[in-house]
Scaffold this motif. Structure first.
Motif, mmCIF file in Angstrom:
data_model
loop_
_atom_site.group_PDB
_atom_site.id
_atom_site.type_symbol
_atom_site.label_atom_id
_atom_site.label_comp_id
_atom_site.label_asym_id
_atom_site.label_seq_id
_atom_site.Cartn_x
_atom_site.Cartn_y
_atom_site.Cartn_z
ATOM 1 N N GLY A 80 0.811 -1.217 0.000
ATOM 2 C CA GLY A 80 0.000 0.000 0.000
ATOM 3 C C GLY A 80 0.844 1.266 0.000
ATOM 4 N N GLY A 81 0.177 2.405 0.055
ATOM 5 C CA GLY A 81 0.888 3.682 0.001
ATOM 6 C C GLY A 81 1.886 3.860 1.124
ATOM 7 N N ILE A 82 1.435 3.651 2.375
ATOM 8 C CA ILE A 82 2.335 3.742 3.525
ATOM 9 C C ILE A 82 3.366 2.619 3.468
ATOM 10 C CG2 ILE A 82 2.466 3.332 6.025
ATOM 11 C CD1 ILE A 82 1.699 6.090 5.624
ATOM 12 N N GLY A 83 2.916 1.410 3.231
ATOM 13 C CA GLY A 83 3.800 0.247 3.262
ATOM 14 C C GLY A 83 4.981 0.361 2.322
ATOM 15 N N THR A 84 4.735 0.781 1.086
ATOM 16 C CA THR A 84 5.816 0.845 0.098
ATOM 17 C C THR A 84 6.890 1.845 0.497
ATOM 18 O OG1 THR A 84 4.420 2.339 -1.213
ATOM 19 C CG2 THR A 84 4.493 0.025 -1.910
ATOM 20 N N PHE A 85 6.485 2.930 1.166
ATOM 21 C CA PHE A 85 7.475 3.915 1.624
ATOM 22 C C PHE A 85 8.138 3.457 2.914
ATOM 23 C CE2 PHE A 85 9.432 7.557 3.450
ATOM 24 C CZ PHE A 85 9.790 8.369 2.389
ATOM 25 N N ALA A 86 7.327 3.002 3.880
ATOM 26 C CA ALA A 86 7.855 2.652 5.208
ATOM 27 C C ALA A 86 8.854 1.503 5.139
ATOM 28 C CB ALA A 86 6.712 2.312 6.150
ATOM 29 N N ILE A 87 8.614 0.532 4.269
ATOM 30 C CA ILE A 87 9.573 -0.571 4.106
ATOM 31 C C ILE A 87 10.931 -0.022 3.695
ATOM 32 C CG2 ILE A 87 10.202 -2.572 2.677
ATOM 33 C CD1 ILE A 87 7.208 -3.294 2.598
ATOM 34 N N GLN A 88 10.930 0.875 2.718
ATOM 35 C CA GLN A 88 12.195 1.427 2.219
ATOM 36 C C GLN A 88 12.904 2.258 3.288
ATOM 37 O OE1 GLN A 88 12.146 2.729 -2.149
ATOM 38 N NE2 GLN A 88 9.973 2.804 -1.630
ATOM 39 N N LEU A 89 12.142 3.049 4.059
ATOM 40 C CA LEU A 89 12.752 3.860 5.109
ATOM 41 C C LEU A 89 13.329 2.968 6.202
ATOM 42 C CD1 LEU A 89 13.410 6.604 6.347
ATOM 43 C CD2 LEU A 89 11.143 6.579 7.431
ATOM 44 N N ALA A 90 12.585 1.926 6.582
ATOM 45 C CA ALA A 90 13.067 1.011 7.618
ATOM 46 C C ALA A 90 14.369 0.338 7.193
ATOM 47 C CB ALA A 90 12.000 -0.033 7.933
ATOM 48 N N LYS A 91 14.451 -0.041 5.924
ATOM 49 C CA LYS A 91 15.689 -0.661 5.415
ATOM 50 C C LYS A 91 16.825 0.350 5.435
ATOM 51 C CE LYS A 91 16.168 -4.219 4.408
ATOM 52 N NZ LYS A 91 16.465 -5.387 5.282
ATOM 53 N N HIS A 92 16.551 1.595 5.098
ATOM 54 C CA HIS A 92 17.568 2.649 5.159
ATOM 55 C C HIS A 92 18.089 2.816 6.586
ATOM 56 C CE1 HIS A 92 19.632 6.463 4.777
ATOM 57 N NE2 HIS A 92 18.834 6.968 5.705
ATOM 58 N N LEU A 93 17.201 2.634 7.561
ATOM 59 C CA LEU A 93 17.588 2.763 8.968
ATOM 60 C C LEU A 93 18.325 1.523 9.480
ATOM 61 C CD1 LEU A 93 14.300 4.403 10.354
ATOM 62 C CD2 LEU A 93 16.483 5.543 9.877
ATOM 63 N N GLY A 94 18.415 0.495 8.643
ATOM 64 C CA GLY A 94 19.168 -0.703 9.005
ATOM 65 C C GLY A 94 18.345 -1.781 9.691
ATOM 66 N N ALA A 95 17.021 -1.645 9.647
ATOM 67 C CA ALA A 95 16.147 -2.616 10.308
ATOM 68 C C ALA A 95 15.821 -3.780 9.388
ATOM 69 C CB ALA A 95 14.857 -1.937 10.754
ATOM 70 N N LYS A 96 15.368 -4.872 9.999
ATOM 71 C CA LYS A 96 14.798 -5.984 9.250
ATOM 72 C C LYS A 96 13.291 -5.785 9.226
ATOM 73 C CE LYS A 96 18.405 -9.386 10.006
ATOM 74 N NZ LYS A 96 18.747 -10.768 10.461
ATOM 75 N N VAL A 97 12.675 -6.098 8.088
ATOM 76 C CA VAL A 97 11.263 -5.766 7.886
ATOM 77 C C VAL A 97 10.440 -7.012 7.613
ATOM 78 C CG1 VAL A 97 9.606 -4.464 6.488
ATOM 79 C CG2 VAL A 97 11.866 -3.488 6.971
ATOM 80 N N GLY A 98 9.332 -7.123 8.340
ATOM 81 C CA GLY A 98 8.324 -8.124 8.048
ATOM 82 C C GLY A 98 7.090 -7.437 7.516
ATOM 83 N N THR A 99 6.365 -8.089 6.599
ATOM 84 C CA THR A 99 5.164 -7.470 6.052
ATOM 85 C C THR A 99 4.159 -8.532 5.638
ATOM 86 O OG1 THR A 99 4.336 -5.773 4.518
ATOM 87 C CG2 THR A 99 5.924 -7.349 3.630
#
Length: 333
Positions: free
Chosen positions: A155-174
């Motif tokens: 979704g709109g938030i998801g597509t951006f938030a995943i990328q930002l979280a990866k930039h911050l060095g986090a692991k992402v589940g979705t």
């Protein structure tokens, strides 16, 4: 000028393109010729009247809060922008709207448009960018090596938030549907749950933070995947007492929001987890930081569909279906 307006709250809001007075400038404001605007789920929620006690519009009101365009005029106190500058901004919670030929933007809420984006791409960014930034960086204090669950990854938030979280060095589940698994993986998602085949709360474990993006019981279910000391930042409610106090709402609303969030607060406390509701705030300085990440190609916009201004009402209806991959944008000119 022409603007997309609504006349009332409820089932028949009478949305349509109407002639409205061109806005006048205060000393600290920019007049922006809007080239593109994007729609967000909150726009459809505003129409229902659910936020009537919190957001104040003088009806009929212009819809939308995300915009990108060209500065045509500046107030006497403006120092950072000049006519001809390409800017993008979010004007949420100001009682004015972005889906119009011209919009007034306070100087502190505007940022120069990233040079590598066109106006349509730039208009897709402000709300999802600021929401993700404030939820993950400010509220959850997400750090490298931590794990964050961002449901509805396509979704709109998801597509951006995943990328930002990866930039911050986090692991992402979705979570996402079968057809969008590759999309969310390409954005950086590490653990992807196809919600049509599995229930996320039975698969995911050991998360530090959850970004609440789905209504229903998903927030309560996400408690089970968090470590003790974890954080839930919800964008969909329930609203809480801290939110009421931050907005200086009256005692009655503070009490009502306290009741609304009582169950999730009790469950969160039981599991040693913190819960809070987030209403993103417009912020030009943060938007400028987001713009730098985009220019450095650390984050890219994801756009599902672009509608012409004449079909702005259809854009809202399309978004309401809940199947958009990324953002829905209205091209104004």
């Amino acid at each position: 000028m022409k603007a997309l307006t609504f006349k009332r709250y409820g089932k028949s809001p009478e949305i349509g393109v109407a002639d409205v007075p061109r806005p006048t400038l205060k000393a600290n404001e920019l007049l922006v010729h809007v080239h593109a605007a994007s729609v967000n789920p909150v726009d459809n929620m505003i129409l229902t009247g659910v936020f009537k006690p919190v957001l104040h519009f003088q009806l009929p009101a212009t819809l939308g809060s995300d915009l990108a365009g060209v500065v045509t005029e500046v107030g006497s106190g403006v120092t950072r922008f000049k006519p001809g500058d390409n800017v993008f901004a979010n004007i949420f919670d100001l009682g004015t709207g972005a889906i119009a030929e011209f919009a007034v933007v306070p100087e502190k809420l505007a940022a120069l448009k990233p040079a590598n984006l066109d106006f349509v791409q730039a208009a897709s960014i402000p709300m999802v960018g600021l929401t993700s930034w404030q939820a993950l960086k400010e509220r959850a204090n997400l750090r490298a090596g931590q794990k964050v669950f961002i449901p509805a990854g396509s979704g709109g938030i998801g597509t951006f938030a995943i990328q930002l979280a990866k930039h911050l060095g986090a692991k992402v589940g979705t979570t996402t549907s079968t057809g969008n698994v590759e999309l969310v993986r390409s954005l950086g998602a590490d653990e992807v749950v196809d919600y049509r085949k599995q229930e996320f709360e039975k698969v995911l474990r050991g998360y530090d933070a959850v970004l609440g993006t789905i209504r229903g019981d998903a927030i309560e279910k996400s408690l089970g995947i968090l470590k003790p000391g974890g954080t839930i930042v919800s964008l969909v409610g329930p609203l809480d007492t801290a939110f009421a106090r931050a907005r200086r709402l009256n005692f009655v609303l503070e009490f009502v929001f306290g009741l609304m969030s009582r169950k999730i607060m009790r469950l969160a406390k039981k599991r040693d987890v913190t819960y809070s509701f987030l209403f993103a705030r417009p912020d030009g300085a943060q938007l400028a930081e987001i713009g730098k990440l985009i220019e450095a190609e650390r984050i890219q916009p994801v756009i599902d569909k672009v509608f012409p201004f004449e079909q702005a009402k259809e854009a809202l209806a399309y978004l309401a279906q809940g199947h958009a991959k990324g953002k829905v944008v209205i091209k104004m000119r």
